[in-house]
Design a protein around this motif. Structure first.
Motif: not given
Length: 163
Positions: A11-26
């Motif tokens: 219900t609340t907007p989230m901050e965009p993922l930084d490149p490192l978090d994107r690499r972790i998720v991937n």
């Protein structure tokens, strides 16, 4: 897992993922290595420390970017069954219906949705013959009709986040 059981629409907007978090998720979608210290090995492959990886995962869970982090089981191979279920929970009784559903240890997690079928949940049982009596018990205790949607085919959806 308690935090997964209470998963609801953000219900609340989230901050965009930084490149490192994107690499972790991937990277972690492909699994963890089967070694004594899987997070240490995964962290090394990502160019960070084990402590840093674990802290990032905790932050992703706490922020709601990840609602669950854990293994996916093919329960049917072990003789069990997963069943996706839905019901209509009247707004005035939503919390009571959720409480009745979550009181069952076989309920893995639930999701609230904006639709007539506004409450969805997943059952995980050790044997297929446990599904019908469990659905009847949930319907009786929650006071709602429960519609089961058993798995007919399995799909794997891989989320890729460009860095």
């Amino acid at each position: 897992m308690n935090n997964a059981r209470a998963a609801t629409a953000a219900t609340t907007p989230m901050e965009p993922l930084d490149p490192l978090d994107r690499r972790i998720v991937n990277a972690l979608q492909r699994g963890l290595p089967l070694v004594p210290r899987p997070y240490a090995q995964a962290a090394a492959a990502l160019g960070m420390t084990e402590a840093m990886l674990l802290e990032r995962l905790r932050a992703l869970l706490a922020s709601g970017v990840l609602t669950r982090f854990g293994p996916l089981y093919q329960i049917e191979r072990a003789g069990g069954r997963f069943v996706l279920c839905a019901c209509h929970a009247p707004a005035a009784r939503m919390e009571a219906v959720i409480a009745a559903i979550n009181a069952q240890p076989e309920v893995a997690h639930h999701y609230a949705r904006t639709h007539h079928l506004n409450l969805w949940f997943v059952l995980a049982v050790a044997r297929p013959e446990q599904v019908a009596p469990l659905l009847a018990r949930i319907a009786a205790t929650a006071g709602v009709e429960v519609l089961p949607f058993p798995k007919e085919r399995e799909f794997f959806v891989n989320l890729y986040l460009p860095a």
